[in-house]
Design a protein around this motif. Sequence first.
Motif: not given
Length: 267
Positions: A195-204
């Motif tokens: 069990a953990h957290q994943l960081l998702v994002w957009r760069r450009g």
Amino acid sequence: MSDLLRQQQLAFAAAVTHGAPVDQLLAGSPDGGPPLISAYRHAYGARLNEALRDNFEILARAMGDEAFDALATAYRRAWPSTVPSIRWFGHRLAEFMVAQVEQDSGLVPHPAFVDLARMDWALRSAFDAADAPVIVRDALAALAPEQFAALRFTPHPSVQLLPLDWAIEAAWRALREHDADSGDEPDLPEPRAEAHQLLVWRRGLETRWRSLDPHEAVLLQAMQRGENFAALCEHAAASSGDADQAVTIAATALTQWLEDELLSALT
């Protein structure tokens, strides 16, 4: 006439998408056979299955064609498309997969596939997120030291914290980088519960992700709730058990967020 045409169009759509009867809608064949609509129904279902395959590319690769098609067909029957754009078809697939795991239906061979679906959808959603400015590290240079305690942060619209139950990142990367035309199967690690957290994002225009340690996950959650830097330091002290290093831990996290271009505003 327009009302009749509208009724016929709605009836035809229902026949194609939901299997409604067509006896009063279509004429039979010249030799007296029943009206045939199976080609349209097949094309409609196949197109939605392909939309799911496109929206869940890595999940489809992991499951294989036959297993994924069975899952896609069951999903669209349980949750028919209700939005004009097929880009958003599949927003409940992970939820549907959880139910299949609980029912032991055989459609989801391993619960780790649920996390692959979550990750696929999160990355697609990050790509489609709204545009917003990003704050770079130099923005901190204009602040006086006494301003830091009250500092609050606005995350970029694409930023998501995704809770996962399995360590799927290595498998996701291997499937992403594998040449599907090579004819070889990718070498995937065994699923491991974590069990953990994943960081998702957009760069450009590029979607990105990285796994988070528990300490940074706590700080990111607090940041998303709108808590100020002083509160982040308190969370850092509580999660690390080291009050003397709390400011350093929070400042290090903030520096990383700025380098990753996760923030749209400082207040």
